[in-house]
Design an enzyme around this catalytic site. Structure first.
Site, PDB file in Angstrom:
ATOM      1  N   CYS A 135       0.420   3.144  16.367  1.00 37.37           N
ATOM      2  CA  CYS A 135       1.724   3.434  16.948  1.00 37.37           C
ATOM      3  C   CYS A 135       2.840   2.994  16.009  1.00 37.37           C
ATOM      4  O   CYS A 135       3.523   1.983  16.245  1.00 37.37           O
ATOM      5  CB  CYS A 135       1.849   2.779  18.319  1.00 37.37           C
ATOM      6  SG  CYS A 135       0.730   3.571  19.464  1.00 37.37           S
ATOM      7  N   GLY A 153      -7.957  -6.233 -11.519  1.00 38.32           N
ATOM      8  CA  GLY A 153      -8.601  -6.088 -10.217  1.00 38.32           C
ATOM      9  C   GLY A 153      -8.834  -4.617  -9.946  1.00 38.32           C
ATOM     10  O   GLY A 153      -9.956  -4.107 -10.010  1.00 38.32           O
ATOM     11  N   ARG A 154      -7.722  -3.936  -9.706  1.00 40.80           N
ATOM     12  CA  ARG A 154      -7.744  -2.526  -9.348  1.00 40.80           C
ATOM     13  C   ARG A 154      -8.599  -1.664 -10.290  1.00 40.80           C
ATOM     14  O   ARG A 154      -9.354  -0.802  -9.847  1.00 40.80           O
ATOM     15  CB  ARG A 154      -6.279  -2.080  -9.400  1.00 40.80           C
ATOM     16  CG  ARG A 154      -6.033  -0.681  -9.205  1.00 40.80           C
ATOM     17  CD  ARG A 154      -4.544  -0.408  -8.966  1.00 40.80           C
ATOM     18  NE  ARG A 154      -4.501   0.956  -8.529  1.00 40.80           N
ATOM     19  CZ  ARG A 154      -4.939   1.349  -7.361  1.00 40.80           C
ATOM     20  NH1 ARG A 154      -5.367   0.487  -6.478  1.00 40.80           N
ATOM     21  NH2 ARG A 154      -4.934   2.620  -7.043  1.00 40.80           N
ATOM     22  N   ARG A 167      -1.749   1.021   1.942  1.00 42.65           N
ATOM     23  CA  ARG A 167      -1.023   1.326   0.704  1.00 42.65           C
ATOM     24  C   ARG A 167      -0.053   2.501   0.825  1.00 42.65           C
ATOM     25  O   ARG A 167       1.058   2.425   0.306  1.00 42.65           O
ATOM     26  CB  ARG A 167      -2.002   1.552  -0.452  1.00 42.65           C
ATOM     27  CG  ARG A 167      -2.864   0.334  -0.760  1.00 42.65           C
ATOM     28  CD  ARG A 167      -3.716   0.538  -2.001  1.00 42.65           C
ATOM     29  NE  ARG A 167      -2.912   0.456  -3.207  1.00 42.65           N
ATOM     30  CZ  ARG A 167      -2.685   1.464  -4.016  1.00 42.65           C
ATOM     31  NH1 ARG A 167      -3.186   2.655  -3.760  1.00 42.65           N
ATOM     32  NH2 ARG A 167      -1.959   1.301  -5.090  1.00 42.65           N
ATOM     33  N   TYR A 224      -7.684  -2.925  -2.721  1.00 42.48           N
ATOM     34  CA  TYR A 224      -6.613  -3.129  -1.740  1.00 42.48           C
ATOM     35  C   TYR A 224      -6.746  -2.205  -0.530  1.00 42.48           C
ATOM     36  O   TYR A 224      -5.764  -1.696  -0.017  1.00 42.48           O
ATOM     37  CB  TYR A 224      -5.235  -3.000  -2.405  1.00 42.48           C
ATOM     38  CG  TYR A 224      -5.110  -3.922  -3.591  1.00 42.48           C
ATOM     39  CD1 TYR A 224      -4.980  -5.294  -3.393  1.00 42.48           C
ATOM     40  CD2 TYR A 224      -5.211  -3.443  -4.892  1.00 42.48           C
ATOM     41  CE1 TYR A 224      -4.935  -6.163  -4.472  1.00 42.48           C
ATOM     42  CE2 TYR A 224      -5.163  -4.302  -5.982  1.00 42.48           C
ATOM     43  CZ  TYR A 224      -5.034  -5.656  -5.765  1.00 42.48           C
ATOM     44  OH  TYR A 224      -4.988  -6.505  -6.822  1.00 42.48           O
ATOM     45  N   TYR A 254       3.495   1.153  -0.127  1.00 40.65           N
ATOM     46  CA  TYR A 254       3.924   1.463  -1.499  1.00 40.65           C
ATOM     47  C   TYR A 254       4.167   2.934  -1.755  1.00 40.65           C
ATOM     48  O   TYR A 254       4.246   3.328  -2.925  1.00 40.65           O
ATOM     49  CB  TYR A 254       2.830   1.083  -2.513  1.00 40.65           C
ATOM     50  CG  TYR A 254       2.215  -0.272  -2.416  1.00 40.65           C
ATOM     51  CD1 TYR A 254       2.994  -1.420  -2.309  1.00 40.65           C
ATOM     52  CD2 TYR A 254       0.831  -0.416  -2.504  1.00 40.65           C
ATOM     53  CE1 TYR A 254       2.395  -2.662  -2.279  1.00 40.65           C
ATOM     54  CE2 TYR A 254       0.231  -1.665  -2.472  1.00 40.65           C
ATOM     55  CZ  TYR A 254       1.028  -2.791  -2.345  1.00 40.65           C
ATOM     56  OH  TYR A 254       0.435  -4.011  -2.321  1.00 40.65           O
TER      57      TYR A 254
END
Ligand code: ADP
Ligand code: ASP
Ligand code: MG
Length: 853
Positions: A804, A736-737, A773, A833, A777
């Site tokens: 916030c 995918g990435r 992300r 993503y 991660y």
């Protein structure tokens, strides 16, 4: 200007020295040259010192003399008197042997000759080539001090000098001339004896002179363009450290970077004399500047160094806990034997220390004597040979969270000791010596990949050794589309509205075509969860990709946008029963990864062909949260349930056509898929109905500057090798990435700035709601100020969004141009993503999506 052993060993190098000194003279500087012995000569002299026979010593001295004669011949010079006297003296010392002088004093005299000879030779060459150069005996200037903790050995072979600015000496040398040459490595003690400063000590001589004369600067000329993030001979990808302060440089030098002698920084600190490291053969290269100025920079690992030849002494004593004075007693023995302790680890019943070979001039007699003394107070074990691997950087403790991958690497090894320096500058691991060479390049890669070594900070980290010297294949950074051709377009798009995701279809196509060069692969799927934009699905369909979905929603999207493409893969995890029913109805190939569906919904699957996802027992990837294998992850059928699964399948008339595994995301090591493929194929041999092997995705794209991209040719080789063994199976992949990450950017606009607690915050009009992300991660995305691209990056920003949440940080410690409200900020690599994980959190609008065809 100090020139090391390789820098003085040949005529061309001396010609370089001449040019360099002449250029400093042209700038109006007066120059003191400090030289090492010709490379290899100190080793040869040491060897001479251990010859028992006079004849052998004389032969050794003869060979050493010959090297100098040869170089003189090459320079077309006749033997100058200064050098002739040195050669004679050395010959006499060789005849005498140690007995007449006292062993250590004799050794010091013999070894001092390396520098005495090279400097005499250099004076002759430079004067002869039109640069009048005065020879100076360093022993007349450097006075060794006797320190209480030294023994006779360290006093003679590893002496210290107290170097405070000395106007009288400065005046004396000024009167001698404008260019002087002297020796590194040697000094004289209060008794008038010649003493040495320890191996590699010429750097320290230069520093002593720099401090005594309060020099404008000390230049250390060597065979490499500066201090690197690792020893470049071991790690070709090591990056040049362009600027360091004294403390960091000190730490890197004393933990193993031989390029500087560990004692050469402290003399320079107080008089604030800067030190420059340069390559004699490539003076045009920038080099490293070590100086007093503390520049604003992000906490980062600066270097990884290693020292071999480490000896550990482990002392075990049941009674030591809370016993006053135990350590004092123990350490007294180290003092008696002249052994200085480097690292210390202690527990209730054990103290383990390491002895540093460079400081101690270790000899096995001293250690044996120490061990026998210690044996009287505790149980002693000497563990050798070990190596100490050290991560150096400012604020090491605040970097611990980025080091998990690095620490995991040590998990595979025997770690004898871990130590953290109290100045917060280093973290050291002591391991067996033989593992170090293979480990270092790997750890260096991991540090870059984890963002612990902040190679994105180009003010600190220069080019890699490989790039500077072409010592290996340099992987060209693919010019980013948004920088090269599309910047004006992106600024226009941002002027209309922000935040927005922009996708560049040519990049998607290019990635697809690169993947299609994988000859071993029979069927390519795009994992649509990375980005479901219709234009991207259509482009990939045109490139011949099939699709992999993980939910009914994705199946519907694929079915409506690219209906012409053959049936998709459906690989959900813990999905409800009805999802499977819907997928089967559309003709998708369903992958199961648990017993439950067949145990409880067997009838649903009757007569169908399915794939089985297994857990190969380990996970991989750029972060814990993207590792999808191993017992800690919820994916895949554990292998010990395989028989039960096959039994259930046969009971329900279900045929297992494919085997699948996917270990994680963002993997850049081409070898990985070959292993998965081979494991799956060998497993498939137990299941006669299997016809395809799906090795998943996870193909990474480099995020951090300096990270090497996945080597597709190597990947193809690895896959082809397995395919040759198991030609009966089709090979499927589902990245995918890899296909879309670089094709997308997120455009946002500067809202506000704030200075707080030493940090500078740069606010932009979207945050974790558009790109989660970084928060989820710790993912690192390149951030640039598109409005001010190319302007000097003088500010260090924390780039934050309007949500916030304190986790709403898109990038920390980013060096960017000074920004203004309204500037367009580009966050790169958001094609994968990005949008698909965005939300309405805080009821903020999601960024829209624009496609560049
Ligand atoms: P000189 O003879 O000029 O004093 P040295 O051999 O003592 O040179 O030091 C230079 C060598 O130091 C380099 O060739 C390199 O192999 C080694 N070295 C080890 N660690 C580092 C590092 N982190 N950066 C640069 N060089 C290093
Ligand atoms: N010649 C000495 C050595 O080889 C000192 C130096 O080169 O710095 O250790
Ligand atoms: Mg050196």
């Amino acid at each position: 200007m100090k020139f090391g052993g390789t820098s003085v060993a040949t005529l061309p190098r001396w010609q370089n020295i001449r040019e360099l000194v002449a250029s400093r003279r042209a700038e109006g500087a007066r120059v003191l040259i400090v030289v090492s012995a010709l490379t290899g000569v100190t080793d040869a002299l040491k060897q001479l010192c251990i010859e028992g026979e006079q004849g052998k010593r004389e032969a050794a001295a003869g060979a050493i003399a010959q090297r100098h004669h040869d170089l003189l011949d090459h320079m077309q010079l006749t033997l100058p008197d200064t050098l002739g006297q040195r050669l004679e003296h050395l010959a006499r010392l060789a005849v005498d042997g140690a007995a007449a002088h006292g062993a250590l004093a004799w050794q010091a005299q013999v070894q001092a000759h390396g520098e005495l000879m090279s400097s005499a030779l250099g004076a002759a060459f430079l004067s002869h080539s039109g640069l009048p150069t005065q020879w100076l005996d360093a022993r007349e200037c450097l006075a060794a001090v006797a320190l209480p903790n030294q023994n006779e050995r360290t006093r003679l072979l590893s002496a210290m000098v107290e170097a405070k600015p000395d106007p009288a000496l400065t005046a004396r040398l000024a009167a001698l001339g404008d260019v002087l040459i002297t020796q590194g490595f040697i000094a004289r003690d209060a008794q008038g004896r010649t003493v040495l400063l320890g191996r590699g000590g010429s750097d320290t001589s230069a520093a002593y002179f720099g401090a005594l004369l309060k020099a404008a600067r000390v230049e250390t000329w060597t065979d490499v363009a500066g201090m690197f993030t690792a020893n470049p001979r071991q790690v070709p990808g090591a990056r040049l450290l362009q600027r360091l302060d004294y403390e960091e440089a000190q730490e890197i030098a004393s933990t193993g970077a031989k390029v500087l002698h560990p004692r050469c920084l402290s003399p320079l600190r107080e008089p604030r004399v800067p030190l420059l490291i340069k390559d004699t053969n490539h003076p045009e290269l920038e080099g490293t500047v070590i100086g007093p100025e503390v520049r604003a920079h992000a906490p980062s690992v600066k270097a990884i160094s290693a020292r071999k030849g480490i000896t550990l002494v482990s002392m075990e004593s049941v009674g030591m806990w809370q016993q006053v004075g135990f350590l004092a007693d123990v350490f007294a023995h180290f003092k008696t034997h002249g052994l200085s302790v480097d690292l210390i680890g202690s527990a209730e019943t054990n103290v383990t220390v390491s002895l540093d070979p460079t400081e101690n001039l270790l000899d096995s007699d001293a250690i044996a004597a120490l061990a026998s003394d210690l044996a009287k107070v505790c149980r002693v074990k000497v563990i050798a040979p070990c190596a100490a691997i050290t991560l150096v950087g400012r604020g090491m403790r605040s970097l611990l969270h980025t080091l998990s991958g690095v620490l995991a690497e040590f998990g595979q090894l025997r770690v004898h000791m871990i130590s953290q320096s109290s100045n917060n500058l280093n973290l050291t691991f002591v391991v067996d010596e033989e593992v170090v060479d293979a480990l270092l390049p790997h750890l260096h890669d991991l540090l870059i990949g984890a963002g612990a070594l902040r190679t994105d900070d180009s003010a600190l980290f220069g080019p890699s050794w490989q790039t500077l010297y072409g010592g290996g294949e340099v992987i060209p950074a693919v010019p980013a589309w948004w920088r090269e051709t599309q910047r004006p377009r992106l600024l226009e798009l941002a002027a209309e509205t922000t935040p927005r995701h922009v996708y560049h279809l040519p990049t998607v196509r290019q990635q697809a075509r690169t993947l299609k060069t994988l000859a071993a692969v029979d069927r390519f799927h795009y994992a649509v969860k990375a980005n479901t934009h219709p234009a991207i699905l259509r482009a990939l369909a045109e490139e011949g990709f099939a699709f992999e979905c993980v939910s009914p929603g994705e199946l519907v999207a694929v079915g409506s946008i690219v209906p012409q493409v053959a049936s998709p893969l459906f690989t959900p995890n813990f999905a409800p029963r009805e999802d499977y029913a819907r997928a089967l109805a559309t003709g998708a190939t369903v992958t199961l990864d648990a017993l439950h569906p067949l145990q409880h919904w067997g009838a649903l699957f009757r007569g169908h062909e399915i794939a089985l996802r297994v857990d190969l027992g380990r996970g991989l990837g750029h972060h814990d949260k993207v590792r999808t294998g191993g017992s800690g992850s919820k994916f895949g059928l554990p292998l010990d349930q395989l028989s039960a699964f096959l039994q259930l399948a046969s009971e329900h008339g279900v045929t297992v056509r494919g085997l699948h595994a996917h270990l994680g995301s963002g993997v850049l090591d081409a070898g990985h898929w070959g292993e998965v493929y081979a494991q799956l194929a060998s497993l498939a041999e137990r299941i006669p109905s299997v016809v395809f092997i799906n090795i998943g995705g996870g193909l990474g794209v480099p995020a951090h500057p300096g990270e090497a991209p996945l080597d597709i040719a190597a990947l193809d080789q690895a896959l082809s090798a397995v395919k040759a063994l198991y030609p009966q199976y089709q090979l499927w992949i589902e990245p995918g990435r890899y296909l879309v990450a670089d094709a997308g950017v997120l455009l946002a606009r500067v809202t506000q700035q704030k200075d707080k607690g030493g940090f500078r915050y740069l606010g932009v009009d979207t945050g974790m709601n558009s790109l989660i992300r970084p928060a989820l991660y710790d993912a690192w995305h390149k951030i640039v100020n598109l409005t001010r691209l190319g302007e000097p990056a003088t500010a260090l920003y924390q780039v934050v969004g309007p949500i916030c949440e304190s986790g709403d940080v898109l990038g920390s410690d980013r060096r960017l141009p000074e920004a203004r409200e309204g500037d367009v900020i580009l966050i790169a690599q958001t094609g994968a993503y990005g949008k698909v994980m965005s939300s309405h959190y805080n009821l903020r609008d999601e960024a829209d999506e624009i496609v560049i065809e």
